[in-house]
Design a protein around this motif. Sequence first.
Motif, PDB file in Angstrom:
ATOM      1  N   GLY A 126       0.814  -1.211   0.000  1.00 10.98           N
ATOM      2  CA  GLY A 126       0.000   0.000   0.000  1.00 10.98           C
ATOM      3  C   GLY A 126       0.846   1.259   0.000  1.00 10.98           C
ATOM      4  N   VAL A 127       1.941   1.241   0.760  1.00 11.07           N
ATOM      5  CA  VAL A 127       2.852   2.388   0.805  1.00 11.07           C
ATOM      6  C   VAL A 127       3.456   2.648  -0.572  1.00 11.07           C
ATOM      7  N   LEU A 128       3.970   1.600  -1.213  1.00 18.12           N
ATOM      8  CA  LEU A 128       4.626   1.788  -2.505  1.00 18.12           C
ATOM      9  C   LEU A 128       3.624   2.095  -3.618  1.00 18.12           C
ATOM     10  N   ASN A 129       2.420   1.539  -3.523  1.00 14.74           N
ATOM     11  CA  ASN A 129       1.392   1.886  -4.513  1.00 14.74           C
ATOM     12  C   ASN A 129       1.070   3.372  -4.449  1.00 14.74           C
ATOM     13  N   ASN A 130       0.923   3.883  -3.224  1.00 18.74           N
ATOM     14  CA  ASN A 130       0.684   5.316  -3.047  1.00 18.74           C
ATOM     15  C   ASN A 130       1.844   6.142  -3.593  1.00 18.74           C
ATOM     16  N   ALA A 131       3.056   5.715  -3.266  1.00 17.89           N
ATOM     17  CA  ALA A 131       4.236   6.459  -3.705  1.00 17.89           C
ATOM     18  C   ALA A 131       4.350   6.454  -5.234  1.00 17.89           C
ATOM     19  N   LEU A 132       4.038   5.325  -5.859  1.00 12.28           N
ATOM     20  CA  LEU A 132       4.090   5.242  -7.317  1.00 12.28           C
ATOM     21  C   LEU A 132       3.012   6.116  -7.959  1.00 12.28           C
ATOM     22  N   ASP A 133       1.815   6.113  -7.376  1.00 10.95           N
ATOM     23  CA  ASP A 133       0.737   6.963  -7.890  1.00 10.95           C
ATOM     24  C   ASP A 133       1.168   8.418  -7.913  1.00 10.95           C
ATOM     25  N   ASN A 134       1.867   8.841  -6.866  1.00 12.78           N
ATOM     26  CA  ASN A 134       2.335  10.230  -6.804  1.00 12.78           C
ATOM     27  C   ASN A 134       3.502  10.463  -7.767  1.00 12.78           C
ATOM     28  N   ALA A 135       4.412   9.495  -7.813  1.00 10.06           N
ATOM     29  CA  ALA A 135       5.627   9.680  -8.619  1.00 10.06           C
ATOM     30  C   ALA A 135       5.319   9.829 -10.100  1.00 10.06           C
ATOM     31  N   VAL A 136       4.320   9.091 -10.614  1.00  9.35           N
ATOM     32  CA  VAL A 136       4.034   9.186 -12.043  1.00  9.35           C
ATOM     33  C   VAL A 136       3.483  10.572 -12.414  1.00  9.35           C
ATOM     34  N   ARG A 137       2.999  11.302 -11.422  1.00 12.55           N
ATOM     35  CA  ARG A 137       2.475  12.648 -11.690  1.00 12.55           C
ATOM     36  C   ARG A 137       3.586  13.689 -11.785  1.00 12.55           C
ATOM     37  N   TYR A 138       4.728  13.418 -11.148  1.00 12.61           N
ATOM     38  CA  TYR A 138       5.746  14.461 -11.022  1.00 12.61           C
ATOM     39  C   TYR A 138       7.073  14.150 -11.712  1.00 12.61           C
ATOM     40  N   THR A 139       7.292  12.881 -12.081  1.00  8.95           N
ATOM     41  CA  THR A 139       8.546  12.572 -12.755  1.00  8.95           C
ATOM     42  C   THR A 139       8.503  13.051 -14.208  1.00  8.95           C
ATOM     43  N   LYS A 140       9.675  13.174 -14.799  1.00  4.63           N
ATOM     44  CA  LYS A 140       9.731  13.504 -16.234  1.00  4.63           C
ATOM     45  C   LYS A 140       9.434  12.254 -17.059  1.00  4.63           C
ATOM     46  N   ASP A 141      10.303  11.258 -16.940  1.00  6.80           N
ATOM     47  CA  ASP A 141      10.072  10.047 -17.725  1.00  6.80           C
ATOM     48  C   ASP A 141      10.770   8.812 -17.155  1.00  6.80           C
ATOM     49  N   LYS A 142      11.336   8.918 -15.923  1.00  5.89           N
ATOM     50  CA  LYS A 142      12.041   7.777 -15.356  1.00  5.89           C
ATOM     51  C   LYS A 142      11.726   7.611 -13.874  1.00  5.89           C
ATOM     52  N   LEU A 143      11.624   6.344 -13.468  1.00  9.73           N
ATOM     53  CA  LEU A 143      11.485   5.990 -12.061  1.00  9.73           C
ATOM     54  C   LEU A 143      12.459   4.850 -11.751  1.00  9.73           C
ATOM     55  N   ARG A 144      12.848   4.772 -10.497  1.00  6.38           N
ATOM     56  CA  ARG A 144      13.764   3.715 -10.067  1.00  6.38           C
ATOM     57  C   ARG A 144      13.299   3.172  -8.723  1.00  6.38           C
ATOM     58  N   LEU A 145      13.042   1.863  -8.669  1.00  8.34           N
ATOM     59  CA  LEU A 145      12.728   1.178  -7.419  1.00  8.34           C
ATOM     60  C   LEU A 145      13.969   0.390  -7.015  1.00  8.34           C
ATOM     61  N   ALA A 146      14.528   0.733  -5.867  1.00 17.28           N
ATOM     62  CA  ALA A 146      15.756   0.075  -5.420  1.00 17.28           C
ATOM     63  C   ALA A 146      15.596  -0.395  -3.980  1.00 17.28           C
ATOM     64  N   ALA A 147      16.229  -1.503  -3.662  1.00 14.39           N
ATOM     65  CA  ALA A 147      16.178  -2.025  -2.299  1.00 14.39           C
ATOM     66  C   ALA A 147      17.542  -2.577  -1.918  1.00 14.39           C
ATOM     67  N   GLU A 148      17.917  -2.347  -0.675  1.00 12.63           N
ATOM     68  CA  GLU A 148      19.190  -2.837  -0.159  1.00 12.63           C
ATOM     69  C   GLU A 148      19.109  -2.894   1.361  1.00 12.63           C
ATOM     70  N   VAL A 149      20.040  -3.607   1.938  1.00 12.62           N
ATOM     71  CA  VAL A 149      20.121  -3.689   3.392  1.00 12.62           C
ATOM     72  C   VAL A 149      21.154  -2.684   3.876  1.00 12.62           C
ATOM     73  N   GLU A 150      20.733  -1.808   4.787  1.00 11.41           N
ATOM     74  CA  GLU A 150      21.625  -0.841   5.420  1.00 11.41           C
ATOM     75  C   GLU A 150      21.610  -1.098   6.924  1.00 11.41           C
ATOM     76  N   GLY A 151      22.673  -1.685   7.430  1.00  8.12           N
ATOM     77  CA  GLY A 151      22.718  -2.007   8.852  1.00  8.12           C
ATOM     78  C   GLY A 151      21.635  -3.004   9.214  1.00  8.12           C
ATOM     79  N   ASP A 152      20.727  -2.593  10.109  1.00 10.53           N
ATOM     80  CA  ASP A 152      19.650  -3.472  10.560  1.00 10.53           C
ATOM     81  C   ASP A 152      18.342  -3.224   9.814  1.00 10.53           C
ATOM     82  N   PHE A 153      18.389  -2.493   8.711  1.00 18.20           N
ATOM     83  CA  PHE A 153      17.165  -2.120   8.005  1.00 18.20           C
ATOM     84  C   PHE A 153      17.199  -2.556   6.538  1.00 18.20           C
ATOM     85  N   LEU A 154      16.037  -2.973   6.056  1.00 15.94           N
ATOM     86  CA  LEU A 154      15.808  -3.044   4.623  1.00 15.94           C
ATOM     87  C   LEU A 154      15.336  -1.658   4.199  1.00 15.94           C
TER      88      LEU A 154
END
Length: 228
Positions: A126-154
């Motif tokens: 739900g969080v990412l769906n909301n974020a994507l809905d917003n991002a498509v309104r404001y980006t020019k023509d590119k989006l990037r979904l990235a994930a990595e582990v930083e310390g104790d967090f995804l």
Amino acid sequence: MEPNDTLDFSSILASSIHDMKNSIGMVLNSLEEMIADEGGDACTPERAAQLQYEARRVNDNLISLLTLYKGGEGRLAVNVSEHNVHDFLEERMLHSKSMLEFRGITLEIDCEYDLEWYFDLELVAGVLNNALDNAVRYTKDKLRLAAEVEGDFLVIHLEDNGRGFPESMCVSGAPDGGGVNFNSGRTGLGLYFSSMVAEVHTNREHKGYIAQSNGGVLGGGVFSIYLP
């Protein structure tokens, strides 16, 4: 998040209803035009994609409001289990595929194929769906979904190549409850919902949180959710 902890639910509800009313109005107007245009070409794939996008925004907003209400009442069930993060991100891309194609936006996924993590799939989706809905309104023509582990967090980042967030919207951690603005189109719903979902993810002394910044690989806005 407690019922009255930084959350003016009545303001969020009012501004979200205003936003959803606009989307529903657009859908109804388009449907009326298509009905009146018998045998014409009013129902194009592009218009269908736009209608789907607006309807999905309303649906996502309603899900967010219901989740916030349950969280405020202490009745939100959190179902944490292990998931493949790359597969999860691909599912989010497919969720927005029609609108991405309609607007000529490319979405890149940057994540190790074997990355696994524990989280509530429905809530984080739900969080990412909301974020994507917003991002498509404001980006020019590119989006990037990235994930990595930083310390104790995804950490999951959604980046765009637009103008970036206004300084007032660059946050780390729970929003302060201010800034609901009808004129700017900012309802605050997305930030509150995302923050609450992040915070219900805990692991020992760690609690999830969100951040919004500018820069990243694409040079625009960067929305991030940190899950312990």
